[in-house]
Design an enzyme around this catalytic site. Sequence first.
Site, PDB file in Angstrom:
ATOM      1  N   SER A  53       0.832  -1.213   0.000  1.00  0.00           N
ATOM      2  CA  SER A  53       0.000   0.000   0.000  1.00  0.00           C
ATOM      3  C   SER A  53       0.867   1.265   0.000  1.00  0.00           C
ATOM      4  CB  SER A  53      -0.949  -0.001   1.207  1.00  0.00           C
ATOM      5  OG  SER A  53      -0.220  -0.034   2.421  1.00  0.00           O
ATOM      6  N   HIS A  54       2.179   1.116   0.224  1.00  0.00           N
ATOM      7  CA  HIS A  54       3.048   2.288   0.269  1.00  0.00           C
ATOM      8  C   HIS A  54       4.308   2.126  -0.578  1.00  0.00           C
ATOM      9  CE1 HIS A  54       0.196   3.105   3.427  1.00  0.00           C
ATOM     10  NE2 HIS A  54       0.483   4.374   3.219  1.00  0.00           N
ATOM     11  N   ASP A 194      -4.970   0.637   1.898  1.00  0.00           N
ATOM     12  CA  ASP A 194      -5.527  -0.718   1.744  1.00  0.00           C
ATOM     13  C   ASP A 194      -6.997  -0.676   1.339  1.00  0.00           C
ATOM     14  OD1 ASP A 194      -3.291  -2.405   2.143  1.00  0.00           O
ATOM     15  OD2 ASP A 194      -3.325  -1.909   4.272  1.00  0.00           O
TER      16      ASP A 194
HETATM   17  P1  NDP Z   1      -0.820  -3.858   9.345  1.00  0.00           P
HETATM   18  O1  NDP Z   1      -2.113  -3.939  10.048  1.00  0.00           O
HETATM   19  O2  NDP Z   1      -0.654  -4.643   8.108  1.00  0.00           O
HETATM   20  O3  NDP Z   1       0.375  -4.261  10.321  1.00  0.00           O
HETATM   21  C1  NDP Z   1       0.576  -3.561  11.528  1.00  0.00           C
HETATM   22  C2  NDP Z   1       1.743  -4.166  12.274  1.00  0.00           C
HETATM   23  O4  NDP Z   1       1.345  -5.416  12.819  1.00  0.00           O
HETATM   24  C3  NDP Z   1       2.952  -4.453  11.416  1.00  0.00           C
HETATM   25  O5  NDP Z   1       4.107  -4.151  12.127  1.00  0.00           O
HETATM   26  C4  NDP Z   1       2.822  -5.940  11.123  1.00  0.00           C
HETATM   27  O6  NDP Z   1       4.075  -6.578  10.867  1.00  0.00           O
HETATM   28  C5  NDP Z   1       2.236  -6.435  12.409  1.00  0.00           C
HETATM   29  N1  NDP Z   1       1.484  -7.664  12.241  1.00  0.00           N
HETATM   30  C6  NDP Z   1       0.538  -7.918  11.319  1.00  0.00           C
HETATM   31  N2  NDP Z   1       0.040  -9.154  11.484  1.00  0.00           N
HETATM   32  C7  NDP Z   1       0.694  -9.692  12.539  1.00  0.00           C
HETATM   33  C8  NDP Z   1       0.626 -10.950  13.210  1.00  0.00           C
HETATM   34  N3  NDP Z   1      -0.207 -11.895  12.813  1.00  0.00           N
HETATM   35  N4  NDP Z   1       1.466 -11.162  14.251  1.00  0.00           N
HETATM   36  C9  NDP Z   1       2.319 -10.196  14.671  1.00  0.00           C
HETATM   37  N5  NDP Z   1       2.424  -8.994  14.078  1.00  0.00           N
HETATM   38  C10 NDP Z   1       1.606  -8.737  13.031  1.00  0.00           C
HETATM   39  O7  NDP Z   1      -0.473  -2.308   9.013  1.00  0.00           O
HETATM   40  P2  NDP Z   1      -1.478  -1.118   8.755  1.00  0.00           P
HETATM   41  O8  NDP Z   1      -2.450  -1.585   7.735  1.00  0.00           O
HETATM   42  O9  NDP Z   1      -2.002  -0.595  10.026  1.00  0.00           O
HETATM   43  O10 NDP Z   1      -0.513  -0.026   8.095  1.00  0.00           O
HETATM   44  C11 NDP Z   1       0.030  -0.277   6.810  1.00  0.00           C
HETATM   45  C12 NDP Z   1       1.029   0.786   6.463  1.00  0.00           C
HETATM   46  O11 NDP Z   1       0.365   2.013   6.167  1.00  0.00           O
HETATM   47  C13 NDP Z   1       2.072   1.120   7.530  1.00  0.00           C
HETATM   48  O12 NDP Z   1       3.348   1.000   6.953  1.00  0.00           O
HETATM   49  C14 NDP Z   1       1.789   2.569   7.887  1.00  0.00           C
HETATM   50  O13 NDP Z   1       2.927   3.326   8.229  1.00  0.00           O
HETATM   51  C15 NDP Z   1       1.196   3.069   6.584  1.00  0.00           C
HETATM   52  N6  NDP Z   1       0.415   4.281   6.817  1.00  0.00           N
HETATM   53  C16 NDP Z   1       0.979   5.484   6.492  1.00  0.00           C
HETATM   54  C17 NDP Z   1       0.288   6.647   6.746  1.00  0.00           C
HETATM   55  C18 NDP Z   1       0.905   7.973   6.491  1.00  0.00           C
HETATM   56  O14 NDP Z   1       0.282   8.990   6.790  1.00  0.00           O
HETATM   57  N7  NDP Z   1       2.096   8.053   5.950  1.00  0.00           N
HETATM   58  C19 NDP Z   1      -1.078   6.635   7.288  1.00  0.00           C
HETATM   59  C20 NDP Z   1      -1.545   5.293   7.627  1.00  0.00           C
HETATM   60  C21 NDP Z   1      -0.827   4.165   7.375  1.00  0.00           C
HETATM   61  P3  NDP Z   1       4.498  -6.961   9.332  1.00  0.00           P
HETATM   62  O15 NDP Z   1       4.786  -5.652   8.658  1.00  0.00           O
HETATM   63  O16 NDP Z   1       5.666  -7.850   9.472  1.00  0.00           O
HETATM   64  O17 NDP Z   1       3.281  -7.647   8.749  1.00  0.00           O
HETATM   65  O1  PYC Z   2      -2.682   4.530   3.926  1.00  0.00           O
HETATM   66  O2  PYC Z   2      -3.815   5.744   5.328  1.00  0.00           O
HETATM   67  C1  PYC Z   2      -2.931   5.617   4.512  1.00  0.00           C
HETATM   68  C2  PYC Z   2      -2.083   6.789   4.175  1.00  0.00           C
HETATM   69  C3  PYC Z   2      -2.354   8.091   4.401  1.00  0.00           C
HETATM   70  C4  PYC Z   2      -1.276   8.808   3.921  1.00  0.00           C
HETATM   71  C5  PYC Z   2      -0.380   7.934   3.410  1.00  0.00           C
HETATM   72  N1  PYC Z   2      -0.889   6.687   3.587  1.00  0.00           N
END
Ligand code: NDP
Ligand code: PYC
Length: 343
Positions: A53-54, A194
């Site tokens: 997603s990023h 996502d």
């Molecule tokens: P996920 O829900 O996919 O994962 C969250 C964390 O939980 C990760 O560290 C992941 O590790 C871990 N994890 C997932 N499944 C398990 C499991 N079964 N057991 C143990 N640990 C687990 O991430 P999000 O969907 O919440 O976020 C996705 C991305 O979006 C992130 O990189 C975030 O920084 C980015 N984002 C960026 C934003 C921005 O403003 N720039 C805004 C919102 C999100 P692993 O990676 O190894 O799966």
């Molecule tokens: O996936 O929520 C998100 C997000 C916001 C800004 C960058 N990624």
Amino acid sequence: MSSTHVPVDSQTISFGDLTELLRQIFLRHGTSANVAAVLAQNCASAERDGSHSHGIFRIKGYLSSLAAGWVDGRVVPQVEDVGAGFVRVDAGGGFAQPAVQAAKALLIEKARTAGIAILAIRNSHHFAALWPDVEPFAQEGLVALSVVNSMTCVVPHDAQAPLFGTNPIAFAAPRAGGQPIVFDMATSAIAHGDVQIAAREGRTLPPGMGVDRAGQPTRDPAAILDGGALLPFGGYKGSALSMMVELLSAALTGGHFSFEFDMSTRPGAQTPWTGQTIIVIDPDKGGGQAFAQRSEELVRQMYRVGQQRMPGDRRYRQREKSLQQGIVLSAQDWVWLKSLAHC
Ligand code: NDP
Ligand code: PYC
């Protein structure tokens, strides 16, 4: 090479070649050489680690914001040394990652001297995964925590309208017997990226992720994107963490809250114009035994009681595979990226 199945309709590319291709794309779309190098490394790393997603999914949004003049791809961040443990950066309306890079050496120096140091970035655009901003500190033996706010699309607990961003929190800590412990998670029930990918692929979301424009629960990603909103993860607990991210990313830094800018006023704008905080701790200043030994013990105990994997492990596994076998892109993405690099 392993015999792992690779789709016929695909292209395999090394991490170095993908980074270079992305660097050319940024360069050709209005960034300075330094910003192009920093963003290319970040985006290729996300694709390499399976943070889809990023990774290259975000290129369209980066270029759209650059073309709209919403983000400044050439500005040089201004680093200010404001205290024994405090560094401020005015990113000047540019991207957050070059601001982190500009302040990193000073931040580490302060953390090692004072035991803790804070980096407060304002006037910045963060459109990426957050883990690349913390993992390198843990590789240097430090503990790091970062937060960044994004754009209004999350309804606070019990509220009726969106206010918060998807507001991720990332944490990294050294560990004696393996790669650093890293987690990186949106404080929304699902990242906005996502939701976009699910909509593109025609998938239904699990329950509890979002609401439609009438505020009714929906599992349809298109309804969330079309005037609907996301929910925080974990009810009032996730909502409180999201509030904390707003405070630390915006109130502390001088950046915008997620609700304080309006991308609809600038057609093409896609990158959130907010702030970011990174807190770095030198664990050697703690009173316990060597931190990395202690964190290893915690991990050992977590596995002993049945945890299946550590956060970050999926990425590390995918990273290893990508570095050995190359990064698999769809043929369509490959042709598209090449065309962007040569336009
Ligand atoms: P996920 O829900 O996919 O994962 C969250 C964390 O939980 C990760 O560290 C992941 O590790 C871990 N994890 C997932 N499944 C398990 C499991 N079964 N057991 C143990 N640990 C687990 O991430 P999000 O969907 O919440 O976020 C996705 C991305 O979006 C992130 O990189 C975030 O920084 C980015 N984002 C960026 C934003 C921005 O403003 N720039 C805004 C919102 C999100 P692993 O990676 O190894 O799966
Ligand atoms: O996936 O929520 C998100 C997000 C916001 C800004 C960058 N990624």
